[in-house]
Design a protein around this motif. Structure first.
Motif, PDB file in Angstrom:
ATOM      1  N   ASP A  69     -19.846 -17.006  65.649  1.00  0.00           N
ATOM      2  CA  ASP A  69     -20.728 -17.247  64.498  1.00  0.00           C
ATOM      3  C   ASP A  69     -22.173 -16.931  64.873  1.00  0.00           C
ATOM      4  O   ASP A  69     -22.884 -16.267  64.119  1.00  0.00           O
ATOM      5  N   ILE A  70     -22.598 -17.416  66.028  1.00  0.00           N
ATOM      6  CA  ILE A  70     -23.980 -17.221  66.469  1.00  0.00           C
ATOM      7  C   ILE A  70     -24.266 -15.732  66.670  1.00  0.00           C
ATOM      8  O   ILE A  70     -25.306 -15.228  66.243  1.00  0.00           O
ATOM      9  N   ALA A  71     -23.319 -15.025  67.287  1.00  0.00           N
ATOM     10  CA  ALA A  71     -23.495 -13.586  67.493  1.00  0.00           C
ATOM     11  C   ALA A  71     -23.608 -12.851  66.155  1.00  0.00           C
ATOM     12  O   ALA A  71     -24.446 -11.950  65.994  1.00  0.00           O
ATOM     13  N   GLU A  72     -22.790 -13.252  65.176  1.00  0.00           N
ATOM     14  CA  GLU A  72     -22.837 -12.608  63.867  1.00  0.00           C
ATOM     15  C   GLU A  72     -24.153 -12.903  63.151  1.00  0.00           C
ATOM     16  O   GLU A  72     -24.725 -12.025  62.505  1.00  0.00           O
ATOM     17  N   ILE A  73     -24.651 -14.133  63.272  1.00  0.00           N
ATOM     18  CA  ILE A  73     -25.935 -14.494  62.660  1.00  0.00           C
ATOM     19  C   ILE A  73     -27.066 -13.706  63.318  1.00  0.00           C
ATOM     20  O   ILE A  73     -27.946 -13.176  62.632  1.00  0.00           O
ATOM     21  N   GLU A  74     -27.031 -13.616  64.650  1.00  0.00           N
ATOM     22  CA  GLU A  74     -28.063 -12.849  65.360  1.00  0.00           C
ATOM     23  C   GLU A  74     -28.050 -11.379  64.925  1.00  0.00           C
ATOM     24  O   GLU A  74     -29.100 -10.789  64.691  1.00  0.00           O
ATOM     25  N   ALA A  75     -26.857 -10.802  64.811  1.00  0.00           N
ATOM     26  CA  ALA A  75     -26.735  -9.401  64.398  1.00  0.00           C
ATOM     27  C   ALA A  75     -27.273  -9.225  62.967  1.00  0.00           C
ATOM     28  O   ALA A  75     -27.971  -8.257  62.667  1.00  0.00           O
ATOM     29  N   LEU A  76     -26.955 -10.171  62.115  1.00  0.00           N
ATOM     30  CA  LEU A  76     -27.429 -10.116  60.729  1.00  0.00           C
ATOM     31  C   LEU A  76     -28.946 -10.206  60.673  1.00  0.00           C
ATOM     32  O   LEU A  76     -29.592  -9.450  59.951  1.00  0.00           O
ATOM     33  N   LEU A  77     -29.525 -11.102  61.457  1.00  0.00           N
ATOM     34  CA  LEU A  77     -30.971 -11.235  61.476  1.00  0.00           C
ATOM     35  C   LEU A  77     -31.636  -9.957  62.010  1.00  0.00           C
ATOM     36  O   LEU A  77     -32.667  -9.531  61.478  1.00  0.00           O
TER      37      LEU A  77
END
Length: 122
Positions: free
Chosen positions: A109-117
């Motif tokens: 989840d954190i990796a996906e949020i970072e990528a999205l940001l």
């Protein structure tokens, strides 16, 4: 945004978002069988959704065909906004912090949020 829909009404909407137009019988056959709903229950829910103007219907002989009038994405956006407004003062950061503090965000989840940001920064 239309009137809020109940969890039961949402189950009917999911069927119509997946495929429409459908008859009441079609909807009843596609709703999760674990719910154990009769066709009459589905007809009641369709009537409520019509009253809330989130679905429409048209005559097809002696039956009606139902279709959503609200797009799924628009509904999700409205519900997300309501949640953030009601519980987090309209701010996203406290919501994410709440989830993170309760170990409800996985490394994925954190990796996906970072990528999205990063994508939004670009």
């Amino acid at each position: 945004m239309p009137e809020r829909i109940s969890d039961a009404e949402h189950a009917v909407m999911e069927v119509l978002w997946d495929e429409s137009p459908l008859t009441a019988q079609d909807v009843a056959e596609r709703v999760d069988p674990a719910k154990g709903w009769s066709a009459n229950t589905v007809k009641t829910l369709l009537g409520r959704l019509l009253a809330k103007t989130v679905i429409g219907h048209e005559a097809d002989g002696r039956r009606y065909l139902y279709r959503p009038l609200v797009a799924r994405d628009d509904y999700v956006t409205g519900e997300s906004r309501r949640l953030m407004d009601r519980l987090f003062g309209g701010k996203l950061t406290p919501l994410v912090a709440h989830l993170a503090e309760r170990d409800e965000l996985t490394a994925q989840d954190i990796a996906e949020i970072e990528a999205l940001l990063q994508e939004y920064k670009a």
